[in-house]
Write an enzyme that holds these catalytic residues in place. Structure first.
Site, mmCIF file in Angstrom:
data_model
loop_
_atom_site.group_PDB
_atom_site.id
_atom_site.type_symbol
_atom_site.label_atom_id
_atom_site.label_comp_id
_atom_site.label_asym_id
_atom_site.label_seq_id
_atom_site.Cartn_x
_atom_site.Cartn_y
_atom_site.Cartn_z
ATOM 1 N N ARG A 29 0.856 -1.190 0.000
ATOM 2 C CA ARG A 29 0.000 0.000 0.000
ATOM 3 C C ARG A 29 0.889 1.237 0.000
ATOM 4 O O ARG A 29 1.345 1.693 1.041
ATOM 5 C CB ARG A 29 -0.922 -0.006 1.226
ATOM 6 C CG ARG A 29 -1.882 1.182 1.277
ATOM 7 C CD ARG A 29 -2.756 1.118 2.534
ATOM 8 N NE ARG A 29 -3.713 2.211 2.563
ATOM 9 C CZ ARG A 29 -3.442 3.430 3.029
ATOM 10 N NH1 ARG A 29 -2.242 3.715 3.512
ATOM 11 N NH2 ARG A 29 -4.367 4.366 3.007
ATOM 12 N N SER A 31 -12.438 -3.692 1.576
ATOM 13 C CA SER A 31 -12.674 -3.067 2.877
ATOM 14 C C SER A 31 -14.170 -2.844 3.066
ATOM 15 O O SER A 31 -14.871 -2.442 2.141
ATOM 16 C CB SER A 31 -11.959 -1.714 2.963
ATOM 17 O OG SER A 31 -10.563 -1.878 2.879
ATOM 18 N N LYS A 87 -3.721 5.839 8.586
ATOM 19 C CA LYS A 87 -4.514 6.344 7.476
ATOM 20 C C LYS A 87 -5.108 7.682 7.870
ATOM 21 O O LYS A 87 -5.888 7.769 8.815
ATOM 22 C CB LYS A 87 -5.645 5.373 7.117
ATOM 23 C CG LYS A 87 -5.216 4.126 6.389
ATOM 24 C CD LYS A 87 -6.416 3.304 5.955
ATOM 25 C CE LYS A 87 -7.219 4.019 4.902
ATOM 26 N NZ LYS A 87 -8.364 3.209 4.410
#
Length: 228
Positions: free
Chosen positions: A52, A123, A152
C-alpha cells in the site's frame, strides 16, 4: 502461490489461514527500507502481504513498480501471497497474487472481472458494505478500523471488535480480517470477536524488532483462535 487466471478461486479455508498475520506496508510507513522490513516480517511468520504505497512521500511511476517487484520477489521466495492496494494495473503488470480495494476505490465487481481468479479483498465498514462485497466476488473482507489508527489520514471512526460480532451474527461467513490500531495486546480480542486474522501496519513496520513483533502477533492470533 499464484492466484492467476485458470488456477481457480482460492478456497475459503486457505484464505482464513492466510489472513492470520497480514502485513500492510509501503515506503511512507516504514522506518527502514521496505524490503528489509518485509524480509524481517517474513522471518517472523507473516502469512499475507499487501503493498500500500500511499501518503506523503509515496513513490510513483517506475520507482513504484520497481519496489513492488522487489517486494513481490521476496514474498515469492517464501511462498507468501502478495497483494496490491487499489492499483489493478500495477498488480497485473507484476503478476501479483491479488488486489485489495476500499469503498472509495474501483468497484469490487469491476476489479473481479479484471483480475480473474486472483485474490480480491474488499474493505467494509458496515453490514451493507460487507454484503455487497460478498455479492461482487470478494475472497475476504477487511473490517475496520477496529481501534484508533494513525496509519490512514482518512480513516473512519473506530468501531471496536463489536462490528466483527455483528457481521458474524448477521450471517457473513466470508473470511474476515480486522484492521486498524491492532497490537499484540488486542489481537486476541479481535480474533475472538469473529476475525480470522489481523492486518497490521505500524505495529510491525515501526517496531524496533520487526521479526519479534510479527512472531508475537502470530502467537496471539493463534491463541485467540484456540479459545474460540
Amino acid at each position: 502461490m499464484s492466484g492467476g487466471v485458470g488456477s481457480g478461486r482460492i478456497a475459503a479455508d486457505r484464505m482464513r489461514q492466510l489472513l492470520r498475520t497480514y502485513l500492510v506496508l509501503g515506503s511512507p510507513n516504514c522506518r527502514d527500507h521496505p524490503l528489509r522490513v518485509l524480509e524481517a516480517a517474513l522471518d517472523g511468520g507473516v502469512t499475507l502481504v499487501q503493498f500500500r504505497e500511499k501518503g506523503p512521500g509515496a513513490l510513483t511511476g517506475e520507482p513504484l513498480r520497481a519496489l513492488a517487484a522487489q517486494l513481490l520477489a521476496a514474498c515469492r521466495r517464501r511462498g507468501v501471497p502478495f497483494l496490491v492496494n487499489d492499483d489493478v494495473e500495477l498488480a497485473l503488470a507484476i503478476h501479483a497474487d491479488g488486489v485489495h480495494v476500499g469503498q472509495e476505490d474501483e468497484a469490487a465487481a469491476r476489479v473481479r472481472a479484471r483480475i480473474g481468479d486472483r485474490i480480491l479483498g474488499v474493505s467494509a465498514h458496515t453490514f451493507a458494505e460487507a454484503e455487497a462485497a460478498v455479492r461482487h466476488g470478494a475472497d475476504y473482507l477487511g473490517i475496520g478500523p477496529i481501534y484508533p489508527t494513525a496509519s490512514k489520514a482518512d480513516a473512519k471512526a473506530p468501531q471496536g471488535p463489536a462490528i466483527l460480532r455483528e457481521l458474524r451474527d448477521r450471517g457473513i461467513t466470508l473470511p474476515l480480517v480486522g484492521i486498524g490500531g491492532i497490537t499484540a495486546e488486542t489481537a486476541g480480542d479481535v480474533i475472538r470477536a469473529g476475525a480470522d486474522g489481523v492486518a497490521v501496519i505500524s505495529a510491525i513496520t515501526l517496531a524496533d524488532d520487526v521479526r519479534q513483533a510479527v512472531a508475537q502477533l502470530y502467537a496471539t492470533t493463534d491463541a485467540g483462535t484456540s479459545t474460540t
